[in-house]
Design an enzyme around this catalytic site. Sequence first.
Site, PDB file in Angstrom:
ATOM      1  N   GLY A  71      27.958  37.493  36.792  1.00  0.00           N
ATOM      2  CA  GLY A  71      26.533  37.791  36.894  1.00  0.00           C
ATOM      3  C   GLY A  71      25.998  37.546  38.299  1.00  0.00           C
ATOM      4  O   GLY A  71      25.169  38.311  38.802  1.00  0.00           O
ATOM      5  N   THR A  72      26.473  36.496  38.929  1.00  0.00           N
ATOM      6  CA  THR A  72      25.991  36.156  40.274  1.00  0.00           C
ATOM      7  C   THR A  72      26.312  37.273  41.255  1.00  0.00           C
ATOM      8  O   THR A  72      25.452  37.699  42.037  1.00  0.00           O
ATOM      9  CB  THR A  72      26.634  34.840  40.749  1.00  0.00           C
ATOM     10  N   ASN A 151      16.992  32.508  31.392  1.00  0.00           N
ATOM     11  CA  ASN A 151      18.046  31.597  30.956  1.00  0.00           C
ATOM     12  C   ASN A 151      17.493  30.214  30.658  1.00  0.00           C
ATOM     13  O   ASN A 151      18.100  29.441  29.941  1.00  0.00           O
ATOM     14  CB  ASN A 151      19.149  31.502  32.014  1.00  0.00           C
ATOM     15  N   GLN A 179      21.434  37.146  30.085  1.00  0.00           N
ATOM     16  CA  GLN A 179      21.156  36.371  28.876  1.00  0.00           C
ATOM     17  C   GLN A 179      20.920  37.232  27.635  1.00  0.00           C
ATOM     18  O   GLN A 179      21.021  36.731  26.517  1.00  0.00           O
ATOM     19  CB  GLN A 179      19.948  35.450  29.081  1.00  0.00           C
ATOM     20  N   SER A 199      27.230  39.715  32.376  1.00  0.00           N
ATOM     21  CA  SER A 199      28.334  38.788  32.653  1.00  0.00           C
ATOM     22  C   SER A 199      29.136  38.538  31.383  1.00  0.00           C
ATOM     23  O   SER A 199      28.577  38.551  30.283  1.00  0.00           O
ATOM     24  CB  SER A 199      27.751  37.475  33.189  1.00  0.00           C
ATOM     25  N   HIS A 201      31.012  35.716  30.377  1.00  0.00           N
ATOM     26  CA  HIS A 201      31.146  34.410  29.720  1.00  0.00           C
ATOM     27  C   HIS A 201      29.899  33.934  28.985  1.00  0.00           C
ATOM     28  O   HIS A 201      29.876  32.840  28.442  1.00  0.00           O
ATOM     29  CB  HIS A 201      31.638  33.338  30.711  1.00  0.00           C
ATOM     30  N   THR A 237      41.617  44.360  43.881  1.00  0.00           N
ATOM     31  CA  THR A 237      42.367  44.695  42.666  1.00  0.00           C
ATOM     32  C   THR A 237      41.607  44.198  41.444  1.00  0.00           C
ATOM     33  O   THR A 237      41.151  43.059  41.415  1.00  0.00           O
ATOM     34  CB  THR A 237      43.768  44.054  42.719  1.00  0.00           C
ATOM     35  N   CYS A 325      22.598  25.167  36.932  1.00  0.00           N
ATOM     36  CA  CYS A 325      22.716  25.216  38.388  1.00  0.00           C
ATOM     37  C   CYS A 325      21.871  24.150  39.065  1.00  0.00           C
ATOM     38  O   CYS A 325      22.163  23.724  40.158  1.00  0.00           O
ATOM     39  CB  CYS A 325      22.269  26.577  38.892  1.00  0.00           C
TER      40      CYS A 325
END
Length: 387
Positions: A71-72, A151, A179, A199, A201, A237, A325
């Site tokens: 996501g970042t 989030n 989210q 994202s 995860h 890759t 974070c």
Amino acid sequence: MRKVYLDYAATTPTDPEVVKAMLPYFTDKFGNPSSIHSFGQEAKAATDEARGKIASFLGAKQEEIIFTSGGTESDNFAIKGAAYANQHKGNHIITSSIEHHAVINSCKFLEKMGFKITYLHVSKDGFVDPEDVKKTITDKTILISVMHASNEIGTIQPISKIGKIAREKEICFHSDAVQTFGHCPINVDELNVDLLSISGHKLCGPKGIGALYIKKGTGMVPFIHGGEQERKRRASTENVPAIVGFGKAVEIAKERMDEEAKKLVVLRDKLIKGIFEKIEHVRLNGHPLKRLPNNVNVSIESAEGESLLLNLDMEGIAASTGSACSSSSLEASHVLLALGLSHELAHGSLRFTLGRYTEKEDIDNVLEVLPRIVEKLRSMSPLWKNG
Ligand SMILES: *Cc1c(COP(=O)(O)O)cnc(C)c1O
């Protein structure tokens, strides 16, 4: 003791089905998708299949999905890629004051590079007002970025309305949907977005994989240079096992999303109700209804967030104060301050985020343990009027 994990907004356990789907791509099916031989073509077919699943889940075309490292990176690519591609038209960017740091800090970087950023205020429930967006647009505005859901406080933004305004003015519109993806329905056409970050995860997929939806025709300057992977938009890759896992996670989410959301809303509301019944002087952060099905964020007067977390952890309960974070810094959450909370209340906030493996007994456990912890902390607090 059953450990209680209520920090799904930080990350989720990878679904065992996802792990199973990934494993062959580390060993037997290890090819590089850019290779012409059968090993390469097998890997290429697997990444295409995952891309197709993600695209169809978003109502997008397969070629509009670019894989990233998370996501970042998607947020960084979206903001910087669109800003530099539109530099000839202007230098003004509009975002909100409650974005994830991946967006806020990308904007701060661009500010140093000469771009002008407007950080829109939000209402006390955390909403961006589409009218404010409209009023803030100038003839120099080249990009608008507003997150789909927070989030931290879970508030779901009126993205479709903001997107309509952006589209009328032909301004590129990005939304961070990390989210909501896999938790709430998303259709890129209905949301009127040009760019959308997701994202792996956060929906029981692997870490280190994400994607950016780039609407066909959207001008973007690539920001990882090298080979010609991802339609020359993102060299390197492909992380094939993670891409396959991401695809599997999306396939599962597609099947279970509605049912899971219904279950989580019940558990979420039970937790909120229980906290209000058992603890006095608490405040719910974010809108009571227009919030993520899995998010509970409360401020507890005269109880410091870090102490609450440590005490909960000792009882086997994992929660968070606002965002993962910022938890290593002692700064109060920029999101809670943006809602108008005092520093003291912002520091006394707790976030519980529920997910696939959360059970009713986990919520009962929190409701039994938390009031005790609050009482203990308050009895030691100089701020709390004891007796
Ligand atoms: C987790 C999160 C991100 C960052 O995603 P990563 O894959 O961890 O880099 C960005 N935005 C929001 C809203 C998030 O919750």
